[in-house]
Structures are given as structure tokens and as C-alpha cells.
Design an enzyme around this catalytic site. Structure first.
Site, short mmCIF file in Angstrom:
data_model
loop_
_atom_site.label_atom_id
_atom_site.label_comp_id
_atom_site.label_asym_id
_atom_site.label_seq_id
_atom_site.Cartn_x
_atom_site.Cartn_y
_atom_site.Cartn_z
N GLU A 1 0.88 -1.17 0.00
CA GLU A 1 0.00 0.00 0.00
C GLU A 1 0.92 1.21 0.00
O GLU A 1 1.80 1.34 0.84
CB GLU A 1 -0.91 -0.02 1.23
CG GLU A 1 -2.02 1.03 1.19
CD GLU A 1 -1.68 2.25 2.00
OE1 GLU A 1 -1.49 3.32 1.37
OE2 GLU A 1 -1.60 2.16 3.22
N CYS B 1 -1.96 8.32 4.49
CA CYS B 1 -2.02 8.06 3.05
C CYS B 1 -3.42 8.32 2.51
O CYS B 1 -3.61 8.49 1.31
CB CYS B 1 -1.58 6.65 2.74
SG CYS B 1 -2.32 5.40 3.80
#
Length: 539
Positions: free
Chosen positions: A289, A323
Site C-alpha cells: 500500500e 495516506c
């Protein structure tokens, strides 16, 4: 899947004045502030303290040293790999329920006596306010530990059909070799999950934590040991990223990568693994990720108050160091004056300061490197003719790495701050004509290479439907009338595609499936006694 009853998400404590949890946490903060922790390299049952160390300091008071972290060199990484390979022989033969018991006990320890130790370490070492630490190092990490056990049981129950005289089964074996967990600074829960998810499925792990998260990550390793995790199952190797990675990817026993971090680093790891592919015993599982340039899109029918609060929390909580943080917004011209007024007012009143002051909404960014990078974008916004700072824009690193929450209005939707990931408390806004809804949908989809999170705000159902369709591949986590942050384990499995990663959805069975190599077993109970088939019988 079976009818496994899922756990209940860990309740978020409030830390109101006078509450027990606030008193316990305050005492723990004082305890940790009065000591410097010596963090070793942990290889099997050994703790190695080398002469080469790196200091962990408070982001909000960078002269204050919290810990000294030993740095693993090539010999230590080699020993960690050997320890992981050796430990897997026994660990992979434990029954699933015995392995699960370790992580369930860890969850109970974290929900109880370890809760404020992890929270305090996350606050001090990673610059999180009490609210941000509680939802991360307590609740989310507890949820990962408990829900992953439930998800794994569901996977175990996925079995093939057996016909008369034949018994078929699937054995969910671990990968052959070890898994390399590379974890980020911004979430203690991610650090713990990246190491624990493969281990639950029978793998052993070499864990390289981010230097700035080493304190909370090491405390979590100690918690796992108290819960009964055997030596060598998770080996803790803080150190120079290039040094550790070089040794790991050169090993024939490398079986998988569990990564959260930048797209650039993930690209590099993927390329290196590809070059070394002939060395490996099997094709490694690469799970990552990475970055995001997460959007908030408002329709003219959006509720202004709901939208404004989502932008403030989504962009500025934890200093924008998520994020999933809201980084670019598209606001219709009819709503912008009211939204702008609320954003400007919020920036003026938001309290920023040390995490030990519970009245602060935000604190400092993680380190000097981040401080300089974010300031670089603020300088660009101040000098670029197509951008204007309408709120915030200042910074101060005298005692801590503080960046003021900043709102930038961009007249060009392709301005630098609208396109590039900043990873700080900076929100860029493009104001579009109300009638250009279809055009702005394409703009949102095409502006960024990432596809992690995104949110759309509208009261008109037709607008929500068109956005949901047009932005189908623009975000792995898509939010309707809510901020694009705050995914909850078991409720919103997390991950994005395109340049945001492999979208293997942490917080769901999908991620755990990446850490097993199934074996199909067929047992014939009643065998044929002749090689001939019925059609061969003579008339």
C-alpha cells in the site's frame, strides 16, 4: 465461508477531563518522558545492541531523545533470516487455533494493561494527539488482531466438495521461506498488522520498522512476546533501509513482502525482487500500500457544514500524515464562499502544539525531512501564479516541526499542489463552475496516478450515482458524504490500486489469502478395481 461471528470493534475511549483513562495515560506519558529506552535488534531469542544507534526524538520537541535504536547491519540481517527460517519449521506446524491464541491474548493485553503504554509511545514518538493515538495504537491494532483470527477461520472453512467415495480438502499452508515486513511511521497499527498477519497464517517474519516509529513498534513486539509468541517468528531489524533490504532480497528464502510506504520505494523493491527472481524458491508475494492524492468532490447539492468539517478533519488530522488524507478538493463556485469562510475560520482557531497538551487538535510533522519537503510545496504555492494561499501557510521548527494547516486555492486544476502527494496538513482546492459536473468528474479521475481514497458530497442521488460510476477506479476506498479517512477494520477493508498499491485490502480475508499457499488433498476411499470403462463392454 462459514457463519463465523465477527468480533466487535474496540470502543474508542474519550479521555475526557477527570476520566480514568486520561489519568492513566498522563502518568504513562510522564514515565516515558523520564527515560531513554535502549531498543535492540531482536533476532530469535537474542537482543543485539550494536555500537551504531539512531536516536528517536519527539517531533514536537526535537531536542528530547526518547530512545536509542540499534542498527542492524548485514550480519544481523543474515542472522534474522536464519532465525526466521529455523522458527518456521515449528511455527508452521502449530495448529491454527494455537497460533490464533497468541494474537487473541495480545489483543486482550493491548485492550488492558498495555493500552496506555502503546498510546503514550505513539504520541511521543510519532507526534499523535491522544485521539489519533487511541484510534491507531489501541483500537485499530486490537481490531486487526481479533478480526484477522476471525477472517482466517473463515478461510479455513472454505473447503471443496467431496463426491461419493472421495474426500477432498484444502490445506492452507504458509509460504515457503520468510516474509519481509516494511512498515511506516504514521500508524502503529499498520506496523503491527504487517508483521502479524503473515505470522498468523504460519509464516515467519523479518520486520523492518520505520526509525521514527521504533519505540511503539518495539513495545508492541514486547507485548507479543508476553502473549506467547515464540522467538524467531517475528524478528525485529531496525536499520538502514538499503542495507536491510539488500540482504533480504538476496536470500533464496525470501517468500513475500508486506509493505506500506512510498510508491518510489515499492517500485524499487519490486524491481529488485524481479532481478533476483531466479534466486528464489518460488515466486514471492508482493503486497504493498503506497501513495495517495486523495480527493474530496462536492456537488452543488452538498451540505456545506458536513463538507467543511470533513475537509478540516480529513486534511488536517494527524498533520495530514495519512495516506488517506484529503489533499485535493473540487468545490462548486456556488458553495465556495461559504466553505472558504469555514475553512479560514477553522485554521485560525485550530490549536497546534505538544501532544502532552490534550487541548491541541494537531501537533508537529514527523521529522526535519518532512518539514522541509512540506515547506517546499508551500514555497511553490506562494510563488506560482495559479495558486493562492487563503489560510495558513506558515511554519516553525525552533523547538518542533510545526506546519500550520494550510488551504490553497488553485485556479489551474493541474497545479503542482493539486497533483503531487504532499503528506502534510495542506489542502488544495479547485473551484469549478456548477454546470461543469461531468467535466470535473473526468478531471478528478485523470489528474492523479493514485487511486487510494476519495469522497463525494451531494444530497442529490443522481449526482452520487454519476460520481460512483465515473470514479469507479479512482479510489479503492470510496466515501459518500464522509471524509476519506478513518477506515475501520472489518467495516471498510483498506487499500487502493493504480499507483497506490496492490489493493489487497488490510482488514479483510483478502489480505490473509496472500500469505497462504493452498494444497489440494484428494483421498480416494473406494477405488476402482479395473482399468476398463463401461463403454468398453462388448455387445
Amino acid at each position: 465461508m462459514n457463519n463465523e461471528i465477527l468480533p466487535v470493534n474496540e470502543p474508542v475511549l474519550t479521555y475526557r477531563p477527570g476520566s480514568d483513562e486520561r489519568s492513566i495515560l498522563s502518568a504513562e506519558l510522564n514515565t516515558q518522558l523520564s527515560a531513554v529506552v535502549e531498543i535492540p535488534v531482536v533476532v530469535g531469542a537474542r537482543r543485539i545492541v550494536s555500537g551504531d544507534t539512531v536516536a528517536v526524538t519527539r517531533p514536537d520537541q526535537h531536542a528530547h531523545v526518547l530512545a536509542q535504536v540499534a542498527q542492524a547491519g548485514l550480519p544481523e540481517v543474515g542472522r534474522a533470516i536464519d532465525a526466521a527460517v529455523e522458527a518456521q519449521c515449528d511455527w508452521s506446524r502449530w495448529s491454527f487455533e494455537d497460533r490464533a491464541a497468541v494474537f487473541l491474548k495480545a489483543a486482550d493485553l493491548l485492550a488492558g494493561p498495555w493500552r496506555q503504554r502503546l498510546n503514550a509511545a505513539t504520541m511521543l514518538g510519532q507526534g499523535k494527539t491522544v485521539q489519533q493515538a487511541e484510534i491507531d495504537s489501541a483500537c485499530e491494532l486490537i481490531d486487526f488482531l481479533r478480526f484477522n483470527v476471525s477472517f482466517a477461520r473463515q478461510i479455513q472453512s472454505m473447503q471443496p466438495v467431496s463426491s461419493k467415495g472421495v474426500g477432498n480438502s484444502l490445506e492452507y499452508r504458509p509460504l515457503e521461506g520468510f516474509v519481509y515486513a516494511v512498515t511506516p511511521f504514521n500508524f502503529t497499527a499498520i506496523g503491527g498488522n504487517l508483521a502479524c498477519a503473515p505470522a498468523l497464517m504460519g509464516n515467519t517474519v523479518v520486520w523492518k520498522p520505520a526509525a521514527t516509529a521504533a519505540l511503539s513498534n518495539y513495545l508492541f513486539l514486547q507485548l507479543l512476546e508476553e502473549a506467547g509468541l515464540p522467538p524467531g517468528v517475528i524478528n525485529f531489524v531496525p536499520g538502514d533501509a538499503a542495507t536491510v533490504t539488500q540482504a533480504v532480497l538476496a536470500s533464496s528464502e525470501f517468500a513475500g513482502l508486506h509493505f506500506t510506504g512510498s510508491t518510489t520505494v515499492f517500485d524499487s523493491l519490486w524491481r529488485s525482487a524481479s532481478i533476483n527472481l531466479p534466486l528464489y524458491r518460488g515466486y514471492p508475494r508482493l503486497v504493498g500500500e503506497t501513495g495517495g492524492k486523495d480527493f474530496v468532490l462536492a456537488h452543488r447539492s452538498a451540505d456545506v457544514d458536513t463538507l467543511s468539517i470533513a475537509l478540516i478533519r480529513g486534511a488536517f488530522e494527524y498533520q495530514g500524515q495519512k495516506c488517506s488524507a484529503a489533499s485535493r478538493a473540487y468545490i462548486p463556485s456556488s458553495l465556495w464562499p461559504a466553505v472558504k469562510e469555514r475553512l479560514v475560520a477553522a485554521v485560525a482557531e485550530i490549536r497546534a502544539g505538544r501532544v502532552t497538551d490534550f487541548e491541541n487538535f494537531i501537533s508537529a510533522v514527523i521529522d526535519r525531512k518532512a518539514f522541509s519537503r512540506i515547506n517546499g510545496y508551500l514555497d511553490v504555492a506562494k510563488s506560482d501564479a495559479v495558486t493562492q494561499i487563503v489560510a495558513g501557510g506558515s511554519s516553525d521548527d525552533e523547538s518542533g516541526y510545526f506546519i500550520e494547516p494550510t488551504v490553497i486555492e488553485a485556479s489551474d486544476p493541474l497545479a503542482v499542489t493539486m497533483r503531487e502527494e504532499i503528506f502534510g496538513p495542506v489542502l488544495s482546492v479547485y473551484v469549478y463552475p456548477d454546470a461543469k459536473w461531468d467535466e470535473v468528474l473526468r478531471l478528478v479521475d485523470e489528474t492523479s496516478p493514485y487511486a487510494l481514497t476519495g469522497a463525494v458530497f451531494a444530497q442529490e442521488r443522481s449526482a452520487l450515482a454519476s460520481a460512483r460510476d465515473a470514479l469507479r477506479f479512482s479510489a479503492g476506498n470510496f466515501y459518500i458524504n464522509d471524509k476519506p479517512t478513518g477506515a475501520v477494520v472489518g467495516q471498510q477493508p483498506f487499500g487502493g490500486a493504480r499507483r497506490s498499491g496492490t489493493n489487497d485490502k488490510a482488514g479483510s480475508p483478502l489480505n490473509l489469502l496472500r500469505w497462504v499457499s493452498p494444497r489440494t488433498i484428494k483421498e480416494t476411499r473406494i477405488a476402482d478395481r479395473s482399468y476398463a470403462y463401461p463403454h468398453m463392454v462388448a455387445l
